[in-house]
Design a protein around this motif. Structure first.
Motif, short mmCIF file in Angstrom:
data_model
loop_
_atom_site.label_atom_id
_atom_site.label_comp_id
_atom_site.label_asym_id
_atom_site.label_seq_id
_atom_site.Cartn_x
_atom_site.Cartn_y
_atom_site.Cartn_z
N LYS B 494 69.80 -16.39 55.77
CA LYS B 494 71.06 -17.13 55.97
C LYS B 494 72.19 -16.12 55.99
CE LYS B 494 73.32 -21.19 53.94
NZ LYS B 494 73.46 -21.93 52.68
N GLU B 495 73.15 -16.34 56.83
CA GLU B 495 74.32 -15.46 56.73
C GLU B 495 75.60 -16.26 56.82
OE1 GLU B 495 73.04 -13.26 60.68
OE2 GLU B 495 75.20 -13.02 60.42
N SER B 496 76.62 -15.74 56.19
CA SER B 496 77.92 -16.45 56.23
C SER B 496 79.04 -15.43 56.05
CB SER B 496 77.99 -17.51 55.13
OG SER B 496 77.91 -16.90 53.86
N ARG B 498 82.91 -15.22 54.39
CA ARG B 498 83.76 -15.99 53.48
C ARG B 498 84.93 -15.13 52.97
NH1 ARG B 498 79.52 -18.03 49.25
NH2 ARG B 498 78.39 -18.73 51.11
N VAL B 522 84.23 -20.56 52.54
CA VAL B 522 83.09 -20.27 53.41
C VAL B 522 83.40 -20.77 54.82
CG1 VAL B 522 80.62 -20.60 53.76
CG2 VAL B 522 81.58 -20.63 51.44
N GLU B 524 82.28 -22.10 58.12
CA GLU B 524 81.09 -22.75 58.66
C GLU B 524 80.90 -22.35 60.12
OE1 GLU B 524 79.14 -24.39 56.77
OE2 GLU B 524 80.38 -24.87 55.03
#
Lengths: 663, 663
Positions: B494-496, B498, B522, B524
């Motif tokens: 998973k990557e995000s 923020r 975060v 989206e």
């Protein structure tokens, strides 16, 4: 074991020192006038033995409270007059009483009363501004209290000096006499910028610097004061005082309600102490002092009660309470001026404001033993929490009352023990104070019994009792009357046109008759209008009647009305009020050698059709009155007035009272 | 001579009747529970003989004071926490304590304490809103006081009912049990519009009408409350209550600080009584209630102390004092709310607000004998003047204190004589109250000893203690690192991206470590931002080190941060605070079967050149930690981190404290 005079043992010791140290249980050791040790009970008990011990378990031992602004002798005027506007309060009550009653004895007794009340409320030091400060100082010494006694100097005559030169001389002598006294700091107190001249301010500043004592002054108490001063000097008062060099002295400025941002910095820059008087500022509607802003700027703010005549007590617990509450509401921030800060204002910060923090304001070895011991074990003080580390402060500021103070020590001497005053005889002071109260009551009862005395009390009686013969009639045609006056046996000496706004006050006491306030707008030849304001008191009945509706009236006094109608309304407090506005064509004539006034009036309010004619002449004896009545009868005939048009009512009888008009 | 039970003789009788009659000297005659005669002493003495006589010379005989709004049992929380913002006070202190301690015994004892304090201050009747009102009523009967006891109903669980259905059942039973009682009026008290549902308001209104008793409710105490209600219903609370039909009951509305002009008329139209609480409104910074406007509109305004936890006493003398002072300052008019009006609010107007003026509020034949006798012969009350006809009122309102009350009579029974309580044992109440105080102290001491308990006390602990193996390094080229992650043995789960705003609290107790408040924005996939707020407490030291700057850290707890940073700041009161803002590219990866987080951080504040790399993995045992440390070492190599770029500091170490930044 070191030997000492007195040990306070076992309570919560709130030192109010720079670290806000609290010892619980703690102890304080006193030798002579000084605190020689403060600390945890166990430590102190192991190091000191004292001749006398005061058990303070369950009690709080804290610095004595400091009242940074009051007028001590005015406790004798407590409750004299309240809920009044400043001018009515001052000119109607305080000044007349001060003029009549303020003398050295009054100031001595008033100071004793104030000292007694304050000691009972845990106050150990105060700063005063009044007159006869020699007496204030002597009474304070008798009470065993500490004080900065400010001899007031103003540009007008005072109860203790006919001119400001003499006031300055008194002040210098006073400072010299008390210099270096153990309890008393004698100080100059130029009242305010508006009550002093620049010379007074300069002289008092020099005195303060010469004797190295504080200078006490009122600063920016009301918005009006500031506005006037800015109009006059283009500087607000504090800025102006800075420009005058006054802030080179150690200044204690009372009130400081209306300051701008620059002035907050001026306070800090010159180390000016501020005496904040929450009750007085609220009661007189002066406004909300920017206390939070001052504290944020590091200004030394103390608390004051102001004089008893505008408070009406000398209760520093109430002032702490209020100072903490008000700042929250004004800033809309419930964390402003927390309890510890309020208590600091009443102690160490107050000492700094008085420039006496080297001696008092906190419980530290080396300072003077000025101490209050407060019982927190009463119904309104329990329970007790230790949840925030600050609970003890909020108990004192939000819950406790001055009557919780149990013992008080000043300069090492116990002046109250278990609520008993040891230096003063409370019973005797109360009795003497009540006697003064009775005398003042008599003075007022006498004044209130007579409208004349009430008018005289506020100055400027022009004329007492005069009699007039007069008649009144309705007329249909003004011009016909004016033409009829153009006869060879009538000389028109002077004529004028004026608008008259009359307000009649009626009183509960029928003997008072009525009081008329007249605004007389006289139209001059050049079209300009010059107003004349007069007060006239008129008797309730006609004195005599001569036929043809001609009557003898008595006007009991006339005075120039140099205050506003609002002032008179609040001062005389009429039961009822009526208004008559009219336009008047006024002819001063001579007829058969007699001076008369012929008025042709158009009644604007209450609106009446047509015009009214009045013929009047002043008179001095009943013979004279009869003769003039006969001449007026002739004139009525000449001017064509028919008997059925004679009017027996006064104009004021046409007017409904305010109440009737509302109904 | 008519025979009676009790005669009060010889003081100044302030009747507070419609004509404000004063008899000096006067007398009051009591038969059973009732006043049967009031008048001049000579007249009364010639007509009545009494079994018992109370000499009241030099004292004021006046109607007992009425406290129109309080929360009786909360006197046991007096001084628990002050000078705090509402949420910190409520969620940090009051609610946790109420949850733990409020039970029938607490309410009974708290009511005894409040009754005792109020009787000592001349209060003879009060209106309460709390829980377990059965106990409040019983304790009040024991004290011999009169009261309107309002059982509080809200839409949430309460100490005395798990749901509002049960609360309404309790309320109905309570009203039925006490209906027609001589001293107690049992009443429903829906807390406020925002704490109730329309159904609760309807049900309580019906109850109030069925039993013909007042309905007690808080109305428009704060500006926020009004704003929210207007947003929700497009009506201010009082207007909305009118629309709901609630004002058809005999309503007593507490506070009414923020009312518009229309609402003043609604109060009058529906004869709604207002409980004005000056101290509470100031202390909580709620604002200034438009009291002058209410009085001008003929609204029946009484005075209230509110609960002791927001006052901190039950002193009606203070409230009279304040109500008179505040209105003057707010309106900038020193004649507003004069002393007599303030005293009326505390007596007859308060009785009207409670809808009990047929029984109490003035000294008139036929009313209940609820009387306070006040000594005005003390230092802070002399001298006494009769210069304005109103001096006696200003003595009571501006100078007197609650401790001047000497005797109190309620319903014909002497409940305090010469300051001695006759119905209650003050010593025992004080002792029991202090015991509760000790228990609450212990509860807090325990809580304050642990950061974890402090977080738990405000709810929502998500997770206690977790360990992470982690390393930190400086990197020059973010893209190179991202590329290096693209290997077959590294799975990016998973990557995000923020933005993280971190505030670190440091405490005086080093064992507390630091508390981090994180606002994690975060981003989206659709570009929207969802914020996550967390609190994390971190240990003061690294737990272990494994070479290559790889360390084992312990986070002691994590909780969702559902309150504002400001709340936490005021609740935890950190010694020091630091901020770190960063942008984070976050990769959840699996490497050799182990879940890890790889963070690439750009430190925005305090601004740092380049990027930082963090590799972290949660761990549960020291064996596990060692294995993960080895894997992280491998990853450092893979991602091209040179040993000289390893960073041993935490981000927070880069940040200066607020104090340092100011300096």
């Amino acid at each position: 074991m070191q030997q000492a005079d007195l040990m306070l043992k076992g309570g919560v010791v709130l030192t109010m020192d720079p670290a806000y140290r609290v010892y619980a249980p703690g102890a304080v050791v006193i030798q002579g006038r000084d605190i020689i040790a403060v600390g945890p009970l166990a430590d102190i008990a192991s190091r000191f033995a004292a001749t006398q011990t005061l058990e303070c378990a369950e009690q709080v031992i804290m610095p004595g409270l400091i009242n940074t602004h009051t007028h001590m002798p005015m406790s004798l005027l407590r409750g004299l007059a309240d809920d009044l506007r400043l001018d009515v309060w001052l000119y109607g009550y305080i000044l007349p009483v001060e003029k009549q009653f303020v003398n050295p004895e009054f100031c001595y007794l008033g100071t004793l009363l104030s000292c007694a009340e304050m000691i009972r409320g845990g106050v150990t030091c105060y700063a005063d501004m009044y007159y006869f400060e020699e007496e204030v100082a002597w009474a304070t010494v008798e009470a065993g209290m500490r004080a900065v006694c400010g001899e007031t100097v103003i540009k007008f005559p005072t109860p203790d000096a006919p001119s400001y030169d003499e006031s300055l001389t008194y002040c210098r002598d006073f400072l010299r006499n008390w210099h270096g006294h153990e309890l008393i700091v004698a100080a100059p107190a130029p009242h305010s910028v508006y009550m002093c001249t620049p010379e007074i301010l300069q002289a008092t500043t020099e005195l303060a610097r010469e004797f190295d004592v504080p200078l006490l002054i009122h600063v920016s108490e009301t918005a009006d004061e500031v506005e006037h001063w800015v109009n006059q000097t283009s500087m607000p008062p504090l800025r102006w005082l800075e420009a005058q060099g006054v802030l080179e002295a150690k200044v204690l400025a009372a009130h400081c309600v209306h300051l701008n941002h620059e002035e907050l910095h001026i306070l800090r820059k010159h180390n000016v102490g501020v005496a904040h008087n929450p009750t007085s500022n609220l009661k007189l509607a002066s406004g909300f002092a920017p206390v939070a802003g001052m504290l944020e700027n590091g200004v030394h703010v103390g608390l004051g009660t102001d004089g008893c005549a505008s408070n009406n007590n000398l209760d520093l617990f109430e002032e702490m309470h209020l100072s903490a509450l008000i700042s929250k509401a004004v800033t809309r921030d419930p964390v402003m001026v927390p309890a510890r800060q309020a208590l600091a204002m009443a102690t160490i910060s107050g000492a700094k404001a008085l420039h006496l923090d080297h001696l008092i304001g906190s419980l530290e070895a080396g300072k003077r033993a000025d101490i209050a011991i407060v019982d927190l074990n009463s119904l309104h003080n329990v329970p007790r929490f230790e949840t925030t580390g600050l609970n003890i402060y909020s108990q004192l500021v939000y819950a406790a009352q001055s009557s919780d103070v149990r013992h008080v020590i000043i300069n090492g001497r116990v002046v109250m023990h278990d609520r008993q005053l040891l230096t003063l005889d409370a019973g005797s002071i109360i009795q003497q104070a009540r006697q003064i109260g009775e005398d003042v009551n008599q003075f007022f009862i006498q004044r209130e019994q007579s409208l004349l005395e009430k008018v005289a009390a506020i100055g400027g009686l022009e004329r007492e009792e005069s009699y007039e013969v007069q008649v009144k009639a309705r007329i249909q045609n003004k011009e016909l009357v004016v033409q009829a006056l153009q006869r060879s046996d009538i000389a028109i000496v002077k004529e004028s046109v004026r608008e008259q706004y009359d307000t009649y006050f009626f009183f509960s006491d029928p003997d008072w008759g009525m009081l008329r306030h007249r605004e007389d707008l006289v139209r001059e030849a050049d079209g300009s209008i010059s107003p004349i304001y007069t007060l006239t008191a008129m008797g309730p009945t006609k004195e005599a009647e001569y036929g043809n509706a001609i009557v003898l009236t008595r006007s009991r006094l006339t005075a120039p009305a140099d205050r506003t109608l609002r002032f008179y309304r609040e001062y005389f407090r009429p039961r009822e009020e009526r208004q008559v506005n009219k336009k008047r064509w006024r002819y001063r004539i001579r007829y058969h050698g007699v001076d008369m006034a012929v008025n042709i009036d158009e009644i604007i309010q209450p609106a009446r059709e047509g015009w009214y004619l009045e013929i009047k002449s002043r008179t001095w004896s009943s013979r004279d009155a009869e003769r003039k009545a006969a001449l007026i009868s002739e004139l009525l005939h000449i001017l064509g007035v028919a008997p059925e048009n004679l009017v027996r009512q006064d104009y004021v009888d046409f007017a409904a009272s305010l109440e009737e008009r509302r109904a």
